[in-house]
Design a protein around this motif. Structure first.
Motif, PDB file in Angstrom:
ATOM      1  N   SER A  55      44.592  40.303  25.910  1.00 66.58           N
ATOM      2  CA  SER A  55      45.377  41.082  26.859  1.00 66.58           C
ATOM      3  C   SER A  55      44.986  40.703  28.279  1.00 66.58           C
ATOM      4  O   SER A  55      43.795  40.566  28.586  1.00 66.58           O
ATOM      5  CB  SER A  55      45.129  42.577  26.645  1.00 66.58           C
ATOM      6  OG  SER A  55      45.614  42.968  25.389  1.00 66.58           O
ATOM      7  N   HIS A  56      45.976  40.523  29.130  1.00 65.96           N
ATOM      8  CA  HIS A  56      45.738  40.190  30.532  1.00 65.96           C
ATOM      9  C   HIS A  56      46.717  40.954  31.408  1.00 65.96           C
ATOM     10  O   HIS A  56      47.769  41.401  30.944  1.00 65.96           O
ATOM     11  CB  HIS A  56      45.946  38.692  30.789  1.00 65.96           C
ATOM     12  CG  HIS A  56      45.111  37.801  29.921  1.00 65.96           C
ATOM     13  ND1 HIS A  56      43.750  37.652  30.093  1.00 65.96           N
ATOM     14  CD2 HIS A  56      45.445  37.024  28.869  1.00 65.96           C
ATOM     15  CE1 HIS A  56      43.293  36.799  29.189  1.00 65.96           C
ATOM     16  NE2 HIS A  56      44.297  36.410  28.431  1.00 65.96           N
ATOM     17  N   CYS A  85      43.257  38.496  37.069  1.00 64.77           N
ATOM     18  CA  CYS A  85      43.317  39.426  35.943  1.00 64.77           C
ATOM     19  C   CYS A  85      42.133  40.365  36.100  1.00 64.77           C
ATOM     20  O   CYS A  85      40.996  39.907  36.237  1.00 64.77           O
ATOM     21  CB  CYS A  85      43.230  38.657  34.625  1.00 64.77           C
ATOM     22  SG  CYS A  85      42.942  39.725  33.205  1.00 64.77           S
ATOM     23  N   VAL A  87      40.775  42.256  34.015  1.00 65.29           N
ATOM     24  CA  VAL A  87      39.960  42.401  32.800  1.00 65.29           C
ATOM     25  C   VAL A  87      38.887  41.312  32.718  1.00 65.29           C
ATOM     26  O   VAL A  87      37.769  41.569  32.265  1.00 65.29           O
ATOM     27  CB  VAL A  87      40.861  42.347  31.542  1.00 65.29           C
ATOM     28  CG1 VAL A  87      40.034  42.459  30.270  1.00 65.29           C
ATOM     29  CG2 VAL A  87      41.922  43.437  31.592  1.00 65.29           C
ATOM     30  N   HIS A  88      39.241  40.101  33.149  1.00 67.19           N
ATOM     31  CA  HIS A  88      38.356  38.960  32.950  1.00 67.19           C
ATOM     32  C   HIS A  88      37.820  38.414  34.271  1.00 67.19           C
ATOM     33  O   HIS A  88      38.593  37.893  35.089  1.00 67.19           O
ATOM     34  CB  HIS A  88      39.094  37.865  32.174  1.00 67.19           C
ATOM     35  CG  HIS A  88      39.546  38.328  30.821  1.00 67.19           C
ATOM     36  ND1 HIS A  88      40.857  38.637  30.534  1.00 67.19           N
ATOM     37  CD2 HIS A  88      38.825  38.567  29.703  1.00 67.19           C
ATOM     38  CE1 HIS A  88      40.934  39.043  29.259  1.00 67.19           C
ATOM     39  NE2 HIS A  88      39.723  39.014  28.739  1.00 67.19           N
ATOM     40  N   MET A  91      38.948  35.093  36.352  1.00 66.06           N
ATOM     41  CA  MET A  91      40.313  34.688  35.985  1.00 66.06           C
ATOM     42  C   MET A  91      41.194  34.888  37.214  1.00 66.06           C
ATOM     43  O   MET A  91      41.784  35.950  37.399  1.00 66.06           O
ATOM     44  CB  MET A  91      40.811  35.491  34.784  1.00 66.06           C
ATOM     45  CG  MET A  91      42.163  35.021  34.261  1.00 66.06           C
ATOM     46  SD  MET A  91      42.591  35.822  32.708  1.00 66.06           S
ATOM     47  CE  MET A  91      44.325  35.368  32.590  1.00 66.06           C
TER      48      MET A  91
HETATM   49 CU    CU Z   1      42.568  38.425  31.486  1.00 69.08          CU
END
Ligand code: CU
Length: 98
Positions: A55-56, A85, A87-88, A91
């Motif tokens: 998921s991104h 992103c 989440v990461h 990224m």
């Molecule tokens: Cu991501």
């Protein structure tokens, strides 16, 4: 099986984009954007297409997509900036507006 389905879905998404001249497309992959940098005209739409398994989301520089695993998100940019992103870590990519 699901890999085959998602691959054909990608081809279906790619076909119309390839036909429309000047449409900037960015792939959202695990866990990076491809390409890492694009240059677009002011107000030109960038189409982010999810092509990974994780998921991104697409955030920053006015972009604010949902957290997604597939599909696409289009955004027009008015100024240069970094898109990421949330989440990461790491990224990120650069959107240059000329
Ligand atoms: Cu991501």
């Amino acid at each position: 099986m699901s890999k085959i389905v998602s691959l054909s879905a990608c081809i279906a998404l790619l076909a119309p984009a390839a036909l429309s001249q000047g449409a900037a497309t960015v792939s959202v992959k695990d866990n990076f954007f491809s390409p890492k940098s694009i240059t677009v005209s002011k107000g030109e739409k960038v189409k982010f297409v999810w092509r990974g398994r994780n998921s991104h989301n697409v955030r920053g520089n006015g972009a604010s997509s949902a957290l997604m695993r597939s599909g696409s998100y289009s955004k027009s940019f008015r100024k240069s900036g970094i898109v990421f992103c949330s989440v990461h870590d790491g990224m990120t990519m650069k959107v240059r507006v000329k």
